[in-house]
Structures are given as structure tokens and as C-alpha cells.
Enzyme design. Structure first.
Site, PDB file in Angstrom:
ATOM      1  N   LYS A  58     -10.791 -42.385 -31.091  1.00 21.01           N
ATOM      2  CA  LYS A  58     -10.071 -42.041 -29.854  1.00 21.01           C
ATOM      3  C   LYS A  58      -8.816 -42.905 -29.697  1.00 21.01           C
ATOM      4  O   LYS A  58      -8.083 -42.783 -28.726  1.00 21.01           O
ATOM      5  CB  LYS A  58     -10.981 -42.236 -28.641  1.00 21.01           C
ATOM      6  CG  LYS A  58     -12.188 -41.289 -28.634  1.00 21.01           C
ATOM      7  CD  LYS A  58     -13.021 -41.486 -27.391  1.00 21.01           C
ATOM      8  CE  LYS A  58     -14.389 -40.872 -27.465  1.00 21.01           C
ATOM      9  NZ  LYS A  58     -14.427 -39.416 -27.392  1.00 21.01           N
ATOM     10  N   CYS A 115     -20.030 -33.666 -22.063  1.00 13.74           N
ATOM     11  CA  CYS A 115     -21.114 -34.653 -22.300  1.00 13.74           C
ATOM     12  C   CYS A 115     -21.348 -35.529 -21.080  1.00 13.74           C
ATOM     13  O   CYS A 115     -21.617 -36.735 -21.210  1.00 13.74           O
ATOM     14  CB  CYS A 115     -20.823 -35.528 -23.519  1.00 13.74           C
ATOM     15  SG  CYS A 115     -20.845 -34.631 -25.046  1.00 13.74           S
ATOM     16  N   HIS A 118     -20.864 -40.734 -19.398  1.00 16.12           N
ATOM     17  CA  HIS A 118     -21.033 -39.896 -20.593  1.00 16.12           C
ATOM     18  C   HIS A 118     -22.499 -40.019 -21.038  1.00 16.12           C
ATOM     19  O   HIS A 118     -23.123 -41.056 -20.832  1.00 16.12           O
ATOM     20  CB  HIS A 118     -20.099 -40.452 -21.679  1.00 16.12           C
ATOM     21  CG  HIS A 118     -20.003 -39.626 -22.916  1.00 16.12           C
ATOM     22  ND1 HIS A 118     -20.965 -39.653 -23.908  1.00 16.12           N
ATOM     23  CD2 HIS A 118     -19.045 -38.777 -23.359  1.00 16.12           C
ATOM     24  CE1 HIS A 118     -20.591 -38.855 -24.891  1.00 16.12           C
ATOM     25  NE2 HIS A 118     -19.432 -38.306 -24.588  1.00 16.12           N
ATOM     26  N   ASP A 126     -18.494 -49.247 -21.076  1.00 24.24           N
ATOM     27  CA  ASP A 126     -18.216 -48.184 -22.037  1.00 24.24           C
ATOM     28  C   ASP A 126     -16.704 -47.959 -21.969  1.00 24.24           C
ATOM     29  O   ASP A 126     -16.193 -47.326 -21.041  1.00 24.24           O
ATOM     30  CB  ASP A 126     -18.993 -46.928 -21.639  1.00 24.24           C
ATOM     31  CG  ASP A 126     -18.589 -45.717 -22.481  1.00 24.24           C
ATOM     32  OD1 ASP A 126     -17.643 -45.833 -23.280  1.00 24.24           O
ATOM     33  OD2 ASP A 126     -19.221 -44.652 -22.317  1.00 24.24           O
ATOM     34  N   GLN A 174     -12.985 -44.471 -23.241  1.00 26.03           N
ATOM     35  CA  GLN A 174     -11.781 -43.829 -22.679  1.00 26.03           C
ATOM     36  C   GLN A 174     -10.769 -44.826 -22.159  1.00 26.03           C
ATOM     37  O   GLN A 174      -9.650 -44.446 -21.838  1.00 26.03           O
ATOM     38  CB  GLN A 174     -12.166 -42.868 -21.545  1.00 26.03           C
ATOM     39  CG  GLN A 174     -12.993 -41.683 -21.988  1.00 26.03           C
ATOM     40  CD  GLN A 174     -12.302 -40.783 -23.008  1.00 26.03           C
ATOM     41  OE1 GLN A 174     -11.073 -40.785 -23.134  1.00 26.03           O
ATOM     42  NE2 GLN A 174     -13.076 -40.033 -23.748  1.00 26.03           N
TER      43      GLN A 174
HETATM   44  N1  PLP Z   1     -18.329 -42.739 -23.710  1.00 21.64           N
HETATM   45  C1  PLP Z   1     -17.298 -42.037 -23.235  1.00 21.64           C
HETATM   46  C2  PLP Z   1     -16.760 -42.363 -21.870  1.00 21.64           C
HETATM   47  C3  PLP Z   1     -16.721 -41.030 -24.006  1.00 21.64           C
HETATM   48  O1  PLP Z   1     -15.698 -40.322 -23.522  1.00 21.64           O
HETATM   49  C4  PLP Z   1     -17.255 -40.762 -25.295  1.00 21.64           C
HETATM   50  C5  PLP Z   1     -16.714 -39.664 -26.115  1.00 21.64           C
HETATM   51  O2  PLP Z   1     -16.131 -38.728 -25.632  1.00 21.64           O
HETATM   52  C6  PLP Z   1     -18.319 -41.526 -25.746  1.00 21.64           C
HETATM   53  C7  PLP Z   1     -18.828 -42.507 -24.936  1.00 21.64           C
HETATM   54  C8  PLP Z   1     -18.916 -41.310 -27.089  1.00 21.64           C
HETATM   55  O3  PLP Z   1     -18.019 -41.642 -28.101  1.00 21.64           O
HETATM   56  P1  PLP Z   1     -18.357 -41.356 -29.614  1.00 21.64           P
HETATM   57  O4  PLP Z   1     -18.728 -39.902 -29.697  1.00 21.64           O
HETATM   58  O5  PLP Z   1     -17.106 -41.684 -30.343  1.00 21.64           O
HETATM   59  O6  PLP Z   1     -19.498 -42.227 -30.010  1.00 21.64           O
END
Ligand code: PLP
Length: 400
Positions: free
Chosen positions: A220, A358, A117, A194, A197
């Protein structure tokens, strides 16, 4: 499963049952979480840590209990390892900045993967620009899994940190993070996961994983927006400088010299989201009452069911088909633009996400303008998948 606990899911969309399949973007909130938000503002709204009065003490106690709840959920050694942030993005930016200040010099290397992401790419890229360091990328194999042999070749004496997604937000693939952590640790390199998910779908145990850092977002995980977590092993967090200055994060301030607070407060400048943390703890309790293993099983079953149904449709291309997935599925149908499919699904009450999610480098690698992504939560069921499939067949028939 437990659909009745989620008030928003009782609301129709265009007069139809709401089929919400955009859980990877954000999840809906059970009544227990909505009640917790209202309860917090109604009964203990006062700024934490600094007050001697009753409300401030109650609010402080709830906030610290929430930190303990996160520590228990992640099986962290201590609540000192739990830093509240605004979310995953904030946590990764904070880490990239602090870690960079402490450990990254010109010519050093940072390793991420090809399926990240943007929030696990750009903060590291910004760090590399600041320090003239180099971003290295673990490539994908033909089946879209990470190439661990290439990963092994990337690691060297200049590698300072590895940061990878536990679960891909586009493909749903569960990365072999235990192998990645072991391989990096053999060379003394720390690893950040990270887990944006992974945390909603899988039981997480940071001690068993042995990751050095981990980031997640409450929204999430059936919790409120605006709060998340940076987990860090205590010995690492101790070595990192604060990313932000202000109230809370200090021990003493003078114009000559400021000293910093202990962990985790040195990373929590300013008023934290103490109502959010209380509601997040309610979300964690909600998930734990159902059980993370049960949630994982339920969502794996749904993902598998959806993949089987999709695969039977002509001209469907499922990305990472056949790979075990955690609640996320991406596909395209022939040459139909994903956006057109998304629009027609929406008109039938089915909410999916379309586009690059993203993760532009991954989408570029796939050679498509985007994908349609269906992502599942604990409240989805086979009826949702059946309605989604019926809507998809109709949409394809209209667009083909
Ligand atoms: N990392 C991953 C794998 C994600 O799917 C997301 C959001 O979709 C993020 C980071 C970013 O999360 P946030 O927008 O809640 O900071």
C-alpha cells in the site's frame, strides 16, 4: 504528482487514461521499485544470514539495510524493533497470537473499534475464543468518529491491549490515536496501531505517538506485495514468545530444548522476502524523496477537492462528510447499488472499489449493502478527480 514514474499508469484502460482510485486496496509501483525487484534477483539472489559466500553476504546486508530504512521511516529507536512480516494481516495475527500466549487469560478483555478492517478484528476474536477472553468494541458517534468517553468506560483492570486503526480504510477518518494511546497508557495498557492506511499517507513517528505496536503493508506504500512490518517496542517484543517455529528464529535446537534467537529474528521463522525488503526500501526512499508532509498535503487537497465535487451532486451521501480524511472517501448515491456504480465507472476507465471493504461491522452499522470508495495516491491529481466526477455523473444518469 510524479505520475510519469509509474509505468502502469501510462497504460490505457478501455482506450482511456487510467484513473486509478483504488489505492487503499493496493498502490501502483514506481519504476524505482520495479527496478529494485529486478536488480535483486539479477545481482544478489542468495538466502540471507546463513551463507558465508559473497552473494549471501550482499543479500544479508541489503535486507538489514532495509530494516534500518524502515526503522528510520517510522522513527523507531532501533532496527531490533522492526519485524518483517508478510503484511499487516500477518503482523496483526502474529501479535494477537504471541501477545495472547504471554498475557491473555480467561476473562481478560481486548479492545478494538467499530470501524476496524477484518484483519484487526478476527485475529483478536480468535485469541478471545482460544483464551475465553472478551472482545470489547469502541462505539462510533453519530458523526462516525470514535466515542472516546465510551472508550474510557471500556478500559478496566482486565483490559490487556487496545488495537485500533490509525486511519479507517472505509471512511478515511484519522482516528485520535494520540488520545487513545494516552488514555490507555494512563492505565498501563499497551496500544497497537493498524497503520495499513496511515503509512502511505501520513508521516509516522512511533516514538512521538508512543504506540507499543504498529502494523503496515509495503504494497500500500508503493512497495512490493508479500512484505510488511510489525513494529514493537523492544521491551514488549522481548516479553513475547515467537509465533512460528523454524529456521532463523532459533539460537540452538535439540530434541530436549530449543532456545530462540535475539530480536527481531525470533519472530522471523523461515526464509524472509529479502528481495521484497530491498524493493520496499526503494519505495520508502521514493516517498521520502518527495517528502511525507508533501504527500500528506497533496492527498488532503485531493480528498477535499473530491469531497466538494461529490457533495454538489444530488442524492450523494458522503460518509463522515466534513471530517478530515487521509486519502480515502466513501459514498453512495441515492438507492443505486454501489456495485452498479463501480461497474459503470470502470467502463469509463475509472477504478474504484465497491462493497464492504473488509469492514463488515462498520458497513452493517452504516445500514447499507456497501459503499463506493475512491482512494488516492501521490500520483493522482485533480484531472483524475475531474474524470472520475464526469464518469460518475454519466453513470448516475444511466442508473437513476
Ligand atoms: N488494515 C487496514 C486498515 C487495511 O486497509 C488493510 C487492507 O486493506 C489491512 C489491514 C490488511 O492489509 P493486508 O491485506 O496488506 O494484510
Amino acid at each position: 504528482m510524479n505520475r510519469q514514474d509509474f509505468p502502469i499508469l501510462q497504460e490505457p484502460v478501455y482506450g482511456r487514461r487510467m484513473v486509478y482510485l483504488d489505492n487503499a486496496a493496493t498502490s501502483q509501483k514506481p519504476k524505482a521499485v520495479l527496478d529494485a525487484l529486478l536488480y535483486g534477483y539479477t545481482h544478489f539472489n542468495a538466502n540471507i544470514h546463513r551463507g558465508v559466500h559473497h552473494l549471501a553476504q550482499v543479500a544479508t546486508q541489503h535486507h538489514e539495510e532495509a530494516r534500518q530504512a524502515v526503522a528510520s521511516f517510522l522513527h523507531a529507536r532501533s532496527p531490533r524493533e522492526i519485524v518483517f512480516t508478510k503484511g499487516t494481516t500477518d503482523a496483526l495475527n502474529m501479535l494477537a497470537f504471541s501477545f495472547g500466549e504471554a498475557f491473555v487469560r480467561e476473562g481478560d478483555e481486548i479492545v478494538v473499534s467499530a470501524l476496524e478492517h477484518h484483519s484487526n478484528i478476527v485475529p483478536w476474536q480468535m485469541l478471545c475464543e482460544r483464551k475465553q477472553a472478551v472482545l470489547r468494541v469502541i462505539p462510533l458517534q453519530d458523526d462516525l468518529t470514535l466515542d472516546l468517553e465510551a472508550f474510557a468506560r471500556l478500559l478496566n483492570g482486565r483490559t490487556r491491549i487496545v488495537s485500533v486503526a490509525h486511519v479507517s480504510n472505509v471512511l478515511g477518518i484519522v482516528n485520535p490515536v494520540q488520545d487513545i494511546i494516552r488514555m490507555a497508557h494512563e492505565r498501563g495498557i499497551p496500544v497497537c496501531l493498524d497503520a495499513a492506511q496511515a503509512a502511505p499517507h501520513l508521516p509516522l513517528n512511533v516514538q512521538a505517538l508512543d504506540c507499543d505496536f504498529l502494523a503496515l503493508s509495503a504494497h500500500k506504500m508503493y512497495g512490493p506485495t508479500g512484505i510488511g512490518v510489525l513494529y514493537g517496542k523492544e521491551h514488549w517484543l522481548e516479553q513475547l514468545p515467537p509465533a512460528q517455529g523454524g529456521g532463523e528464529m532459533i539460537e540452538h535446537v535439540s530434541f530436549e530444548k530449543t532456545t530462540y534467537n535475539t530480536l527481531p529474528y525470533k519472530f522471523e521463522a523461515g526464509t524472509p522476502d529479502f528481495i521484497g525488503s530491498y524493493a520496499f526500501a526503494a519505495a520508502l526512499a521514493y516517498m521520502q524523496t518527495i517528502g511525507m508532509e508533501r504527500i500528506a498535503e497533496h492527498e488532503a487537497d485531493l480528498t477535499c477537492y473530491a469531497e466538494q465535487q461529490l457533495a454538489a451532486l444530488p442524492q450523494v451521501h458522503i460518509y463522515a462528510a466534513g471530517q478530515p480524511k487521509a486519502g480515502v472517501l466513501s459514498f453512495n448515491v441515492g438507492q443505486i447499488h454501489p456495485y452498479d456504480l463501480g461497474m459503470l465507472l470502470d467502463r469509463q476507465g475509472v477504478g474504484v472499489r465497491t462493497g464492504h471493504h473488509c469492514a463488515e461491522p462498520l458497513i452493517t452499522h452504516l445500514g447499507v449493502p456497501g459503499t463506493v470508495r475512491a482512494s488516492f495516491g501521490l500520483y493522482n491529481d485533480r484531472e483524475d478527480i475531474d474524470l472520475f466526477m464526469a464518469a460518475l455523473r454519466k453513470a448516475v444518469a444511466m442508473l437513476a
